[in-house]
Design a protein around this motif. Structure first.
Motif, PDB file in Angstrom:
ATOM      1  N   THR A  79     108.607 150.185  33.355  1.00  0.00           N
ATOM      2  CA  THR A  79     108.936 148.786  33.574  1.00  0.00           C
ATOM      3  C   THR A  79     107.762 147.925  33.148  1.00  0.00           C
ATOM      4  O   THR A  79     106.630 148.170  33.546  1.00  0.00           O
ATOM      5  CB  THR A  79     109.262 148.540  35.054  1.00  0.00           C
ATOM      6  N   LEU A  80     108.049 146.909  32.322  1.00  0.00           N
ATOM      7  CA  LEU A  80     106.993 146.069  31.771  1.00  0.00           C
ATOM      8  C   LEU A  80     107.179 144.625  32.229  1.00  0.00           C
ATOM      9  O   LEU A  80     108.154 144.290  32.896  1.00  0.00           O
ATOM     10  CB  LEU A  80     107.002 146.136  30.243  1.00  0.00           C
ATOM     11  N   GLY A  81     106.247 143.763  31.831  1.00  0.00           N
ATOM     12  CA  GLY A  81     106.267 142.380  32.285  1.00  0.00           C
ATOM     13  C   GLY A  81     107.392 141.561  31.728  1.00  0.00           C
ATOM     14  O   GLY A  81     107.857 140.630  32.367  1.00  0.00           O
ATOM     15  N   CYS A  82     107.886 141.856  30.523  1.00  0.00           N
ATOM     16  CA  CYS A  82     108.976 141.060  29.954  1.00  0.00           C
ATOM     17  C   CYS A  82     109.759 141.911  28.967  1.00  0.00           C
ATOM     18  O   CYS A  82     109.289 142.949  28.499  1.00  0.00           O
ATOM     19  CB  CYS A  82     108.443 139.796  29.288  1.00  0.00           C
ATOM     20  N   ALA A  83     110.972 141.442  28.658  1.00  0.00           N
ATOM     21  CA  ALA A  83     111.849 142.215  27.782  1.00  0.00           C
ATOM     22  C   ALA A  83     111.355 142.232  26.347  1.00  0.00           C
ATOM     23  O   ALA A  83     111.683 143.145  25.582  1.00  0.00           O
ATOM     24  CB  ALA A  83     113.268 141.660  27.845  1.00  0.00           C
ATOM     25  N   THR A  84     110.556 141.229  25.947  1.00  0.00           N
ATOM     26  CA  THR A  84     109.973 141.242  24.607  1.00  0.00           C
ATOM     27  C   THR A  84     109.116 142.485  24.412  1.00  0.00           C
ATOM     28  O   THR A  84     109.225 143.193  23.409  1.00  0.00           O
ATOM     29  CB  THR A  84     109.125 139.978  24.378  1.00  0.00           C
ATOM     30  N   ALA A  85     108.262 142.771  25.396  1.00  0.00           N
ATOM     31  CA  ALA A  85     107.404 143.953  25.327  1.00  0.00           C
ATOM     32  C   ALA A  85     108.235 145.229  25.410  1.00  0.00           C
ATOM     33  O   ALA A  85     107.972 146.209  24.702  1.00  0.00           O
ATOM     34  CB  ALA A  85     106.374 143.911  26.445  1.00  0.00           C
ATOM     35  N   ALA A  86     109.242 145.234  26.276  1.00  0.00           N
ATOM     36  CA  ALA A  86     110.082 146.418  26.426  1.00  0.00           C
ATOM     37  C   ALA A  86     110.818 146.741  25.133  1.00  0.00           C
ATOM     38  O   ALA A  86     110.906 147.903  24.715  1.00  0.00           O
ATOM     39  CB  ALA A  86     111.073 146.202  27.566  1.00  0.00           C
ATOM     40  N   PHE A  87     111.340 145.716  24.474  1.00  0.00           N
ATOM     41  CA  PHE A  87     112.066 145.904  23.217  1.00  0.00           C
ATOM     42  C   PHE A  87     111.150 146.455  22.136  1.00  0.00           C
ATOM     43  O   PHE A  87     111.482 147.403  21.425  1.00  0.00           O
ATOM     44  CB  PHE A  87     112.664 144.562  22.800  1.00  0.00           C
ATOM     45  N   SER A  88     109.971 145.868  22.020  1.00  0.00           N
ATOM     46  CA  SER A  88     109.019 146.327  21.012  1.00  0.00           C
ATOM     47  C   SER A  88     108.605 147.772  21.254  1.00  0.00           C
ATOM     48  O   SER A  88     108.531 148.583  20.317  1.00  0.00           O
ATOM     49  CB  SER A  88     107.790 145.409  21.013  1.00  0.00           C
ATOM     50  N   LEU A  89     108.355 148.122  22.510  1.00  0.00           N
ATOM     51  CA  LEU A  89     107.940 149.484  22.821  1.00  0.00           C
ATOM     52  C   LEU A  89     109.068 150.476  22.565  1.00  0.00           C
ATOM     53  O   LEU A  89     108.840 151.569  22.016  1.00  0.00           O
ATOM     54  CB  LEU A  89     107.474 149.571  24.274  1.00  0.00           C
ATOM     55  N   GLY A  90     110.287 150.117  22.941  1.00  0.00           N
ATOM     56  CA  GLY A  90     111.420 151.001  22.682  1.00  0.00           C
ATOM     57  C   GLY A  90     111.586 151.290  21.206  1.00  0.00           C
ATOM     58  O   GLY A  90     111.856 152.427  20.800  1.00  0.00           O
ATOM     59  N   ARG A  91     111.433 150.248  20.372  1.00  0.00           N
ATOM     60  CA  ARG A  91     111.514 150.454  18.919  1.00  0.00           C
ATOM     61  C   ARG A  91     110.425 151.391  18.436  1.00  0.00           C
ATOM     62  O   ARG A  91     110.675 152.299  17.629  1.00  0.00           O
ATOM     63  CB  ARG A  91     111.401 149.111  18.190  1.00  0.00           C
ATOM     64  N   GLN A  92     109.197 151.194  18.932  1.00  0.00           N
ATOM     65  CA  GLN A  92     108.081 152.022  18.486  1.00  0.00           C
ATOM     66  C   GLN A  92     108.289 153.488  18.847  1.00  0.00           C
ATOM     67  O   GLN A  92     107.897 154.381  18.089  1.00  0.00           O
ATOM     68  CB  GLN A  92     106.786 151.506  19.103  1.00  0.00           C
ATOM     69  N   VAL A  93     108.898 153.746  19.998  1.00  0.00           N
ATOM     70  CA  VAL A  93     109.138 155.127  20.423  1.00  0.00           C
ATOM     71  C   VAL A  93     110.086 155.835  19.453  1.00  0.00           C
ATOM     72  O   VAL A  93     109.863 156.999  19.078  1.00  0.00           O
ATOM     73  CB  VAL A  93     109.691 155.154  21.866  1.00  0.00           C
ATOM     74  N   ILE A  94     111.145 155.150  19.031  1.00  0.00           N
ATOM     75  CA  ILE A  94     112.074 155.736  18.058  1.00  0.00           C
ATOM     76  C   ILE A  94     111.386 155.879  16.701  1.00  0.00           C
ATOM     77  O   ILE A  94     111.479 156.910  16.032  1.00  0.00           O
ATOM     78  CB  ILE A  94     113.341 154.880  17.918  1.00  0.00           C
ATOM     79  N   GLU A  95     110.700 154.830  16.276  1.00  0.00           N
ATOM     80  CA  GLU A  95     110.047 154.829  14.961  1.00  0.00           C
ATOM     81  C   GLU A  95     109.025 155.949  14.827  1.00  0.00           C
ATOM     82  O   GLU A  95     108.881 156.548  13.766  1.00  0.00           O
ATOM     83  CB  GLU A  95     109.370 153.472  14.752  1.00  0.00           C
ATOM     84  N   SER A  96     108.333 156.255  15.912  1.00  0.00           N
ATOM     85  CA  SER A  96     107.297 157.298  15.871  1.00  0.00           C
ATOM     86  C   SER A  96     107.872 158.704  15.944  1.00  0.00           C
ATOM     87  O   SER A  96     107.162 159.691  15.703  1.00  0.00           O
ATOM     88  CB  SER A  96     106.321 157.101  17.033  1.00  0.00           C
ATOM     89  N   GLY A  97     109.132 158.821  16.314  1.00  0.00           N
ATOM     90  CA  GLY A  97     109.743 160.137  16.456  1.00  0.00           C
ATOM     91  C   GLY A  97     109.548 160.744  17.828  1.00  0.00           C
ATOM     92  O   GLY A  97     109.908 161.899  18.066  1.00  0.00           O
ATOM     93  N   SER A  98     109.020 159.976  18.788  1.00  0.00           N
ATOM     94  CA  SER A  98     108.785 160.490  20.136  1.00  0.00           C
ATOM     95  C   SER A  98     110.081 160.694  20.911  1.00  0.00           C
ATOM     96  O   SER A  98     110.118 161.464  21.874  1.00  0.00           O
ATOM     97  CB  SER A  98     107.866 159.534  20.911  1.00  0.00           C
ATOM     98  N   ALA A  99     111.134 159.975  20.535  1.00  0.00           N
ATOM     99  CA  ALA A  99     112.450 160.137  21.154  1.00  0.00           C
ATOM    100  C   ALA A  99     113.502 159.768  20.121  1.00  0.00           C
ATOM    101  O   ALA A  99     113.211 159.051  19.152  1.00  0.00           O
ATOM    102  CB  ALA A  99     112.575 159.265  22.406  1.00  0.00           C
ATOM    103  N   ASP A 100     114.717 160.254  20.320  1.00  0.00           N
ATOM    104  CA  ASP A 100     115.771 159.927  19.367  1.00  0.00           C
ATOM    105  C   ASP A 100     116.787 158.939  19.919  1.00  0.00           C
ATOM    106  O   ASP A 100     117.649 158.438  19.191  1.00  0.00           O
ATOM    107  CB  ASP A 100     116.480 161.186  18.850  1.00  0.00           C
ATOM    108  N   CYS A 101     116.708 158.641  21.231  1.00  0.00           N
ATOM    109  CA  CYS A 101     117.630 157.677  21.829  1.00  0.00           C
ATOM    110  C   CYS A 101     117.002 157.080  23.081  1.00  0.00           C
ATOM    111  O   CYS A 101     116.611 157.822  23.995  1.00  0.00           O
ATOM    112  CB  CYS A 101     118.953 158.356  22.175  1.00  0.00           C
ATOM    113  N   VAL A 102     116.869 155.751  23.135  1.00  0.00           N
ATOM    114  CA  VAL A 102     116.271 155.091  24.292  1.00  0.00           C
ATOM    115  C   VAL A 102     117.120 153.887  24.698  1.00  0.00           C
ATOM    116  O   VAL A 102     117.887 153.334  23.913  1.00  0.00           O
ATOM    117  CB  VAL A 102     114.817 154.621  24.013  1.00  0.00           C
TER     118      VAL A 102
END
Length: 385
Positions: A79-102
């Motif tokens: 859980t982060l301070g705002c949805a802007t940060a959450a959205f950016s982090l979720g994208r980075q997780v997929i982009e890096s290959g750390s997860a395939d669905c978030v």
């Protein structure tokens, strides 16, 4: 190697006025269920989740442990301070290959006055507070009204140009069943509504409301596995933030105008094309001034050209780019914690061709712009195959 990021599912709850909404947990749970249903998957296929909040739930939201929030206890969550940060982090997780669905969630359930956030933000504007005497109105209104006055002085724009932005918002919202203020209005209605801070009137300022939105992000490999044939991909996402100690001394600076322009340039560079390719856009319209300034920051018209862009119908159906077909915050309601993901949901529907009465014909490329609680500007560009 960077993995392509796709938006697989979206969900947005009905917005409601402060004091009339369910608990934040219920809102987040509903948005998550809607996104999962839209994606056609179950929660067991989601590897991790990220949530952002605003308003009175900011402090409490950051203390949520696990995924009890959305009844998915087996999912790794943050859980982060705002949805802007959450959205950016979720994208980075997929982009890096750390997860395939978030799963990414944003929620707003007001339990405190907006002035609490205003006070926190005011601390970031020492130069502005020295240059200007700020009154008792909400800080965002003061800053954006000041930016509008500076724009009028700099470019000779008319107050009608700003009012026309609100008029367009209500016209678009009349096609959106989820918009809170979907009635059609006239330009005189806008200009004659309650005066707030010159030149803004009540109908040129958004109303804070409650609501939640969620999106499912996934990789190409996950799409292939489930056989989805309607991908909407994120082709660029840039996030910019003013350095701590920045010393801008104008209302235009404080509104984030230069920051938005710089972030948009980064996004266009990532995408490999410019604003002329954008068919539809959801952008920050906290007030009519923030939207008008964004036309220029995002490159849809030249500096000083927003008045002509509006008069020519460049911001609506049949024009250069359809801005806020949902009605945006001005007519739909401003659920700050949910805004980044609600914008994403609208654009995904547009690119899928499933936006109903408000569908932008032939939409293939879309842009989203918003500002987070931390003063971060987020610009995301989407395309469909």
């Amino acid at each position: 190697m960077k993995h392509r990021v796709n938006v697989l599912g979206v969900g947005v709850t009905q917005l409601s006025l402060p004091g009339a909404a369910p608990d934040v947990v219920a809102l987040a749970s509903e948005a998550s269920r809607l996104a999962l249903a839209d994606a056609g998957i179950n929660h067991e296929q989601v590897k991790s989740a990220y949530a952002g909040f605003a308003g009175g739930n900011l402090q409490r939201g950051c203390g949520v442990q696990g995924m009890d929030l959305i009844d998915m206890p087996g999912v790794s969550a943050m859980t982060l301070g705002c949805a802007t940060a959450a959205f950016s982090l979720g994208r980075q997780v997929i982009e890096s290959g750390s997860a395939d669905c978030v799963l990414v969630i944003g929620a707003e359930a007001l339990e405190a006055n907006a002035e609490e956030l205003d006070s926190a933000f005011a601390g970031r504007l020492p130069a502005l507070s020295k240059a200007h005497t700020l009154g008792n109105e909400p800080l965002a209104q003061q800053i954006l009204a000041g930016a509008a006055r500076e724009y009028i002085e700099r470019h000779g724009a008319s107050t009608e140009s700003f009012a026309s932005v609100a008029l367009k918002a209500h016209r678009h919202a009349s096609r959106n069943s989820q918009a809170l203020h979907a009635q059609r209005i006239t330009l005189d209605d806008v200009l004659d509504s309650e005066a707030l801070i010159d030149p803004l009137t009540r109908l040129q300022s958004s109303q804070h409301v409650n609501g939640a939105a969620a999106v499912i992000l996934c990789s190409d490999a996950f799409l292939s596995k489930i056989g989805d044939n309607r991908p909407v991909r994120i082709v660029a996402q840039a996030i910019g933030r003013e350095p701590l100690g920045a010393t801008g001394d104008s209302f235009t600076w404080a509104s984030g105008h230069e920051l938005n322009a710089a972030t948009a340039r980064q996004a266009y560079e990532q995408a490999g094309f410019g604003p002329e390719e954008i068919d539809v856009c959801e952008l920050d319209d906290t007030t009519s001034a923030s939207e008008l300034l964004a036309y220029e920051a995002l490159g849809f018209c030249p500096e000083g050209g927003a008045g002509k862009f509006i008069a020519d119908g460049g911001n609506t159906y049949g024009g250069a780019v359809v801005i806020n077909p949902s009605g945006g915050a001005l007519a739909g309601g401003n659920a700050r914690g949910a805004t980044p993901l609600a914008q994403c949901a609208e654009l995904v529907r547009q690119l899928r061709g499933s936006a109903g009465e408000r569908q932008v014909e032939g939409a293939r490329t879309a842009l989203q712009q918003c500002i987070g609680l931390s003063g971060a500007s987020l610009v995301t560009i989407y395309q469909c195959d």
